[in-house]
Design an enzyme around this catalytic site. Structure first.
Site, PDB file in Angstrom:
ATOM      1  N   ALA A  64       0.869  -1.176   0.000  1.00 22.53           N
ATOM      2  CA  ALA A  64       0.000   0.000   0.000  1.00 22.53           C
ATOM      3  C   ALA A  64       0.906   1.226   0.000  1.00 22.53           C
ATOM      4  O   ALA A  64       2.049   1.160   0.465  1.00 22.53           O
ATOM      5  CB  ALA A  64      -0.877  -0.014   1.234  1.00 22.53           C
ATOM      6  N   GLY A 109       0.551  -4.932   0.938  1.00 23.85           N
ATOM      7  CA  GLY A 109      -0.631  -4.991   0.074  1.00 23.85           C
ATOM      8  C   GLY A 109      -0.348  -5.714  -1.238  1.00 23.85           C
ATOM      9  O   GLY A 109      -1.247  -6.300  -1.844  1.00 23.85           O
ATOM     10  N   GLU A 112      -0.689  -9.281  -0.457  1.00 22.94           N
ATOM     11  CA  GLU A 112      -2.128  -9.563  -0.297  1.00 22.94           C
ATOM     12  C   GLU A 112      -2.835  -9.635  -1.657  1.00 22.94           C
ATOM     13  O   GLU A 112      -3.771 -10.408  -1.841  1.00 22.94           O
ATOM     14  CB  GLU A 112      -2.765  -8.478   0.576  1.00 22.94           C
ATOM     15  CG  GLU A 112      -2.253  -8.533   2.018  1.00 22.94           C
ATOM     16  CD  GLU A 112      -2.804  -7.393   2.846  1.00 22.94           C
ATOM     17  OE1 GLU A 112      -2.334  -6.255   2.678  1.00 22.94           O
ATOM     18  OE2 GLU A 112      -3.716  -7.636   3.648  1.00 22.94           O
ATOM     19  N   GLU A 132       3.830  -5.327   7.528  1.00 25.42           N
ATOM     20  CA  GLU A 132       2.995  -4.310   8.182  1.00 25.42           C
ATOM     21  C   GLU A 132       3.322  -4.139   9.659  1.00 25.42           C
ATOM     22  O   GLU A 132       3.357  -3.023  10.169  1.00 25.42           O
ATOM     23  CB  GLU A 132       1.506  -4.649   8.028  1.00 25.42           C
ATOM     24  CG  GLU A 132       0.944  -4.369   6.645  1.00 25.42           C
ATOM     25  CD  GLU A 132       1.152  -5.510   5.668  1.00 25.42           C
ATOM     26  OE1 GLU A 132       1.935  -6.440   5.967  1.00 25.42           O
ATOM     27  OE2 GLU A 132       0.535  -5.466   4.585  1.00 25.42           O
TER      28      GLU A 132
HETATM   29  N1  DAK Z   1       4.630   3.135  -0.562  1.00 24.98           N
HETATM   30  C1  DAK Z   1       5.070   4.317  -1.074  1.00 24.98           C
HETATM   31  N2  DAK Z   1       6.259   4.456  -1.707  1.00 24.98           N
HETATM   32  C2  DAK Z   1       7.041   3.359  -1.826  1.00 24.98           C
HETATM   33  C3  DAK Z   1       6.646   2.088  -1.323  1.00 24.98           C
HETATM   34  C4  DAK Z   1       5.371   2.006  -0.664  1.00 24.98           C
HETATM   35  N3  DAK Z   1       4.885   0.852  -0.168  1.00 24.98           N
HETATM   36  N4  DAK Z   1       7.629   1.198  -1.574  1.00 24.98           N
HETATM   37  C5  DAK Z   1       8.588   1.898  -2.240  1.00 24.98           C
HETATM   38  N5  DAK Z   1       8.232   3.170  -2.401  1.00 24.98           N
HETATM   39  C6  DAK Z   1       8.983   4.240  -3.085  1.00 24.98           C
HETATM   40  C7  DAK Z   1      10.181   4.672  -2.255  1.00 24.98           C
HETATM   41  O1  DAK Z   1       9.787   5.626  -1.254  1.00 24.98           O
HETATM   42  C8  DAK Z   1      11.086   5.276  -3.317  1.00 24.98           C
HETATM   43  O2  DAK Z   1      10.597   6.566  -3.637  1.00 24.98           O
HETATM   44  P1  DAK Z   1      11.650   7.800  -3.787  1.00 24.98           P
HETATM   45  O3  DAK Z   1      12.406   7.831  -2.502  1.00 24.98           O
HETATM   46  O4  DAK Z   1      12.505   7.413  -4.972  1.00 24.98           O
HETATM   47  O5  DAK Z   1      10.768   8.987  -4.031  1.00 24.98           O
HETATM   48  C9  DAK Z   1      10.823   4.398  -4.536  1.00 24.98           C
HETATM   49  O6  DAK Z   1       9.573   3.725  -4.275  1.00 24.98           O
HETATM   50  C10 DAK Z   1      11.896   3.349  -4.728  1.00 24.98           C
HETATM   51  O7  DAK Z   1      12.055   2.664  -3.507  1.00 24.98           O
HETATM   52  P2  DAK Z   1      13.482   2.540  -2.776  1.00 24.98           P
HETATM   53  O8  DAK Z   1      14.370   3.679  -3.105  1.00 24.98           O
HETATM   54  O9  DAK Z   1      13.199   2.267  -1.339  1.00 24.98           O
HETATM   55  O10 DAK Z   1      14.080   1.238  -3.501  1.00 24.98           O
HETATM   56  P3  DAK Z   1      15.015   0.151  -2.860  1.00 24.98           P
HETATM   57  O11 DAK Z   1      15.462  -0.732  -3.970  1.00 24.98           O
HETATM   58  O12 DAK Z   1      16.073   0.780  -1.997  1.00 24.98           O
HETATM   59  O13 DAK Z   1      14.083  -0.685  -1.856  1.00 24.98           O
HETATM   60  C11 DAK Z   1      12.056  -1.804  -1.193  1.00 24.98           C
HETATM   61  C12 DAK Z   1      12.988  -1.373  -2.367  1.00 24.98           C
HETATM   62  C13 DAK Z   1      10.799  -2.420  -1.811  1.00 24.98           C
HETATM   63  C14 DAK Z   1      12.773  -2.863  -0.354  1.00 24.98           C
HETATM   64  C15 DAK Z   1      11.729  -0.570  -0.327  1.00 24.98           C
HETATM   65  O14 DAK Z   1      11.261   0.463  -1.176  1.00 24.98           O
HETATM   66  C16 DAK Z   1      10.703  -0.839   0.714  1.00 24.98           C
HETATM   67  O15 DAK Z   1      11.015  -1.417   1.765  1.00 24.98           O
HETATM   68  N6  DAK Z   1       9.484  -0.384   0.472  1.00 24.98           N
HETATM   69  C17 DAK Z   1       8.401  -0.463   1.422  1.00 24.98           C
HETATM   70  C18 DAK Z   1       7.859  -1.849   1.404  1.00 24.98           C
HETATM   71  C19 DAK Z   1       6.789  -2.037   2.459  1.00 24.98           C
HETATM   72  O16 DAK Z   1       7.025  -1.892   3.647  1.00 24.98           O
HETATM   73  N7  DAK Z   1       5.614  -2.365   1.973  1.00 24.98           N
HETATM   74  C20 DAK Z   1       4.517  -2.617   2.809  1.00 24.98           C
HETATM   75  C21 DAK Z   1       3.782  -1.348   3.020  1.00 24.98           C
HETATM   76  S1  DAK Z   1       2.527  -1.555   4.234  1.00 24.98           S
HETATM   77  C22 DAK Z   1      -4.649  -1.990   4.793  1.00 24.98           C
HETATM   78  C23 DAK Z   1      -4.400  -2.186   3.535  1.00 24.98           C
HETATM   79  C24 DAK Z   1      -3.182  -2.508   3.165  1.00 24.98           C
HETATM   80  C25 DAK Z   1      -2.202  -2.571   4.057  1.00 24.98           C
HETATM   81  C26 DAK Z   1      -2.454  -2.372   5.358  1.00 24.98           C
HETATM   82  C27 DAK Z   1      -3.691  -2.098   5.741  1.00 24.98           C
HETATM   83  N8  DAK Z   1      -5.934  -1.648   5.118  1.00 24.98           N
HETATM   84  C28 DAK Z   1      -6.714  -1.192   4.043  1.00 24.98           C
HETATM   85  C29 DAK Z   1      -6.414  -1.711   6.445  1.00 24.98           C
HETATM   86  C30 DAK Z   1      -0.941  -2.785   3.561  1.00 24.98           C
HETATM   87  C31 DAK Z   1       0.081  -2.203   4.113  1.00 24.98           C
HETATM   88  C32 DAK Z   1       1.301  -2.200   3.385  1.00 24.98           C
HETATM   89  O17 DAK Z   1       1.380  -2.606   2.270  1.00 24.98           O
END
Ligand code: DAK
Length: 252
Positions: A64, A109, A112, A132
């Protein structure tokens, strides 16, 4: 549409999440576009299968959109979760099969989204996780309900409680994905499988899917509502927002 590419290739619908600058992270606008493409697919009787993938070579969907989630309060979190859950449920409930082609990160997400598909093919560079809890929230798009069904309760709790990432081989071992291919072969393998399914009488495939999914259709509703409720509670008094900010500000 800005965030989704959709095209028909014969009887196969090809749906690509397309926000490469943020590794295809799902914001509300993308979910809305996905919802409207799903409506179109529901109303296209000549389709026999759907392929779902992410744009580029690095990510399927990195989760997400954390920047958008940062802005949520408890009520907004509930609304976001319930809306997203509904879209994922619509995907899962398509009468024709959906094959996920996981071409890189499938996190949060994104993982998911994978779980809402019928068959999961991964490239050898795929990475799966439900991180998450490390961000101070819980899954909100059905992950707490669907993961255990696919990988068993112990594996699901291990992945959700730790937030640890696993690669394609481990995902295959626990049956989070169904087959692994070299990145350059993934697309071809997915299309071949879609066409193979499309050779069978469509009504038979549809009825088989309905029969296999009977328990999903009857049992999960309460679980999804509970998940949305517990997700929104993580935002009570701004609790989750601080953890989310850590990710967004990590490069400063
Ligand atoms: N959201 C927003 N931006 C994101 C992102 C995300 N999930 N993942 C990556 N980006 C963005 C980064 O901020 C970066 O943007 P800039 O800094 O260039 O502006 C760009 O994508 C490239 O990412 P990185 O520079 O970080 O690239 P790396 O190769 O260094 O790392 C990575 C890749 C995938 C390991 C890293 O970006 C990362 O850890 N990303 C976050 C992954 C994450 O934690 N995903 C889970 C998010 S929580 C719900 C619904 C859904 C959910 C929960 C509740 N409800 C409706 C109740 C779900 C929650 C989630 O998904």
């Amino acid at each position: 549409m800005e965030n989704i590419r959709y095209e028909k290739q014969g009887a196969v619908g090809v749906l690509t999440i397309c926000r490469p600058k943020v590794l295809n992270a799902l914001n509300k606008a993308t979910l809305e576009e996905l919802d409207s493409v799903l409506e179109e697919i529901e109303n296209t009787p000549e389709l026999s299968c759907v392929l779902l993938t992410g744009d580029g070579e690095k990510a399927f969907v990195a989760g997400a959109d954390i920047a958008e989630m940062m802005e949520l309060d408890e009520a907004g979190a509930y609304e976001f979760s319930a809306y997203g859950s509904g879209v994922f449920r619509r995907l899962e409930s398509l009468d024709i099969p959906v094959i996920a082609l996981v071409n890189g990160y499938a996190l949060g997400g994104g993982c998911e989204l994978v779980l809402s598909c019928d068959i999961v093919l991964a490239s050898s560079n795929a990475v799966f996780a439900l991180p998450e809890t490390t961000l101070g929230v819980i899954c909100g798009f059905g992950g707490t309900q669907r993961l255990a069904k696919r990988v068993g309760e112990g594996n699901a709790k291990r992945l959700i409680f730790t937030g640890d990432r696993i690669g394609a081989d481990e995902a295959l071992r626990i049956q989070l994905c169904d087959a692994v291919y070299a990145p350059e072969s993934l697309w071809e393998a997915g299309m071949a499988l879609a066409k193979r399914i499309g050779k069978n009488p469509k009504y038979a495939v549809i009825n088989a899917k309905k029969a296999i999914d009977t328990d999903k259709n009857t049992l999960e509703k309460e679980g999804f509502q509970a998940e949305s409720r517990f997700f929104s509670q993580c935002f009570r008094a701004g609790k989750a927002n601080g953890h989310l900010r850590v990710f967004l500000e990590r490069k400063k």
